[in-house]
Write an enzyme that holds these catalytic residues in place. Structure first.
Site, mmCIF file in Angstrom:
data_model
loop_
_atom_site.group_PDB
_atom_site.id
_atom_site.type_symbol
_atom_site.label_atom_id
_atom_site.label_comp_id
_atom_site.label_asym_id
_atom_site.label_seq_id
_atom_site.Cartn_x
_atom_site.Cartn_y
_atom_site.Cartn_z
ATOM 1 N N GLU A 96 23.507 31.580 73.355
ATOM 2 C CA GLU A 96 24.623 32.523 73.394
ATOM 3 C C GLU A 96 25.609 32.188 72.287
ATOM 4 O O GLU A 96 25.777 31.023 71.916
ATOM 5 C CB GLU A 96 25.344 32.425 74.737
ATOM 6 N N CYS A 109 32.221 30.995 67.579
ATOM 7 C CA CYS A 109 31.856 29.726 68.207
ATOM 8 C C CYS A 109 30.343 29.560 68.067
ATOM 9 O O CYS A 109 29.592 30.351 68.627
ATOM 10 C CB CYS A 109 32.279 29.813 69.678
ATOM 11 N N CYS A 120 27.794 14.850 79.263
ATOM 12 C CA CYS A 120 29.165 14.800 79.796
ATOM 13 C C CYS A 120 29.138 15.445 81.190
ATOM 14 O O CYS A 120 28.468 16.460 81.402
ATOM 15 C CB CYS A 120 30.122 15.529 78.858
ATOM 16 N N CYS A 123 29.993 19.346 81.800
ATOM 17 C CA CYS A 123 29.506 20.296 80.796
ATOM 18 C C CYS A 123 28.134 20.814 81.197
ATOM 19 O O CYS A 123 27.209 20.034 81.427
ATOM 20 C CB CYS A 123 29.434 19.602 79.437
ATOM 21 N N GLY A 170 25.661 21.955 72.218
ATOM 22 C CA GLY A 170 25.192 20.809 71.437
ATOM 23 C C GLY A 170 26.271 19.957 70.815
ATOM 24 O O GLY A 170 27.430 20.358 70.711
ATOM 25 N N SER A 202 33.517 20.089 66.274
ATOM 26 C CA SER A 202 33.993 19.433 67.495
ATOM 27 C C SER A 202 32.982 18.391 67.936
ATOM 28 O O SER A 202 31.796 18.681 68.073
ATOM 29 C CB SER A 202 34.174 20.484 68.602
ATOM 30 N N LEU A 225 38.306 14.550 73.952
ATOM 31 C CA LEU A 225 38.798 13.291 74.546
ATOM 32 C C LEU A 225 38.639 13.335 76.069
ATOM 33 O O LEU A 225 37.967 12.490 76.655
ATOM 34 C CB LEU A 225 40.254 13.067 74.136
ATOM 35 N N CYS A 345 26.942 38.524 81.252
ATOM 36 C CA CYS A 345 26.162 37.542 80.513
ATOM 37 C C CYS A 345 25.394 36.615 81.438
ATOM 38 O O CYS A 345 24.273 36.249 81.144
ATOM 39 C CB CYS A 345 27.066 36.724 79.600
#
Ligand code: SAH
Ligand code: SF4
Length: 378
Positions: A96, A109, A120, A123, A170, A202, A225, A345
């Site tokens: 996406e 993005c 993480c 995520c 990723g 990022s 962070l 979506c």
């Protein structure tokens, strides 16, 4: 993208690699600049379009090379102008992609990998595990697809994509070479010509790769962070166990020092209810951020099934923000955008998964909320 492994996809060659390609063909290097412009400024998809190149060379190029971009499977428009695509990559994988308009700015993005190995805890990409790295062509192809969606291909026109952030799927620093080549193309004047302030990588903090990035790039930097101390960050962002906060901050400072202009790091901090959103966390965060020229971007947690986490209430978000503002830390809160296409979506992802048998990611659709009258580039 269809698979034709025998031909080299020129969409993915950085300016220097395109020069090397033409040298190998026994051609002059300036051909690289011509072809670079055709591909990235005029959106050419075939060599026939390249009218300032001889027919003989065009025929030769068509034999050994191709220009192949990802195929759009689904395109969605939100009422607020946000666009979302599901695009098909080589081998049937789909990802996406989101484009967020905000005033004069249009931020794309992009993803750098399918899945992610860094796991993480909050995520959804991390929860899916790692599938594979995207090629440079697949990364830059995302930008080309987005530009093309506005009609005639025109990267410098009024409706162009103005900013790119590597905040999709990723960890870009785990796909170092392909990501660096893609950022080079994004910033090259003969390609997309975006300023280095408008291309943001990022990272969750792969310190050795970040130190290496300093040697080869001056792209803008954002770090994930998410916690103000190592004990908590070890849990939320496991790579912290290898590269703790002190090392990450030191590496960011080295990165900034190496830049020719004055810039700051964007610090991303996902606020998770009861986990890292307490006043004590805010106070600790102030102390950490004092050691880095930065601006802070608070991201209310985007829930996904079985995450085990919740988004904090508005009051907790506001209180956290206030502590940062009181400490004179430039702070923005990202707000969800394109909700109306999000729901759709989710359903589309299901269809794509059936077709491709690959996992999908929910990419947060976001906007920065200007604080105290200041608008900031991401
Ligand atoms: N791997 C890179 C870039 C991709 S993630 C990184 O970690 O920085 C982009 C941002 O979205 C990161 O700050 C990430 O931590 C954050 N993020 C991931 N999942 C999220 C979720 N469910 N809610 C809010 N932010 C999330
Ligand atoms: Fe990977 Fe970034 Fe997600 Fe962490 S937050 S799992 S590094 S994509």
């Amino acid at each position: 993208m269809s698979d034709s492994p025998s031909k080299i996809n020129l969409l993915g060659l950085s300016p220097s690699k395109l020069e090397a390609f033409f040298e190998e063909l026994g051609e002059k290097r300036f051909r690289a600049t011509q072809v670079l412009k055709w591909i990235h400024q005029f959106g050419a998809s075939s060599f026939d379009e390249m009218t300032n190149i001889s027919k003989a060379l065009r025929a030769r190029l068509a034999e050994v090379a191709e220009i192949r971009e990802p195929e759009i499977l689904v395109e969605k428009f939100s009422k607020d102008g946000t666009r979302k695509w599901v695009i098909r990559m080589d081998g049937g994988t789909a990802i996406e992609m989101v484009l967020i308009p905000d005033g004069d700015r249009k931020t794309l993005c992009v993803s750098s990998q399918v899945g992610c190995s860094l796991d993480c805890s909050f995520c959804s990409t991390g929860k899916q595990g790692f599938n594979r790295n995207l090629s440079t062509a697949e990364i830059i192809g995302q930008l080309r697809v987005a530009i093309r969606s506005y009609g005639p291909f025109d990267p410098s026109g009024e409706r162009r994509v103005t900013n790119v952030v590597f905040m999709g799927m990723g960890e870009p620093l785990m796909n170092f070479d392909n990501v660096v080549d893609a950022t080079e193309l994004m910033m090259d004047d003969n390609a997309y010509g975006l300023s280095k302030r408008r291309v943001t990588l990022s990272t969750s903090g792969v310190v050795p790769a970040l130190d290496k990035l300093r040697e080869v790039s001056d792209v803008s930097l954002a770090i994930s962070l998410h916690a103000p101390n190592d004990a908590l960050r070890d849990q939320l962002v496991p790579i912290n166990q290898r590269y703790p906060i002190d090392e990450l901050i030191a590496s960011c400072n080295r990165y900034l020092k190496g830049l020719s202009d004055k810039r700051v790091v964007t610090v991303e901090y996902t606020l998770i209810a009861g986990v890292n959103d307490q006043p004590e966390h805010a106070r600790q965060l102030v102390k950490v951020l004092r050691r880095l020229p930065c601006k802070l971007n608070l991201i209310p947690f985007n829930p996904f099934p079985n995450s085990g986490y919740e988004r904090p209430g508005e009051e907790a978000i506001a209180a956290f923000k206030q502590v940062m503002l009181n400490a004179n830390i430039l702070t923005t809160v990202r707000r969800t955008r394109g909700d109306d296409v999000d729901a759709a979506c989710g359903q589309l992802v299901g269809q794509v998964m059936d077709r491709t048998r690959r996992s999908q990611k929910y990419i947060p659709v976001v906007q920065e909320e200007p604080i105290q009258g200041k608008t900031q580039p991401l």
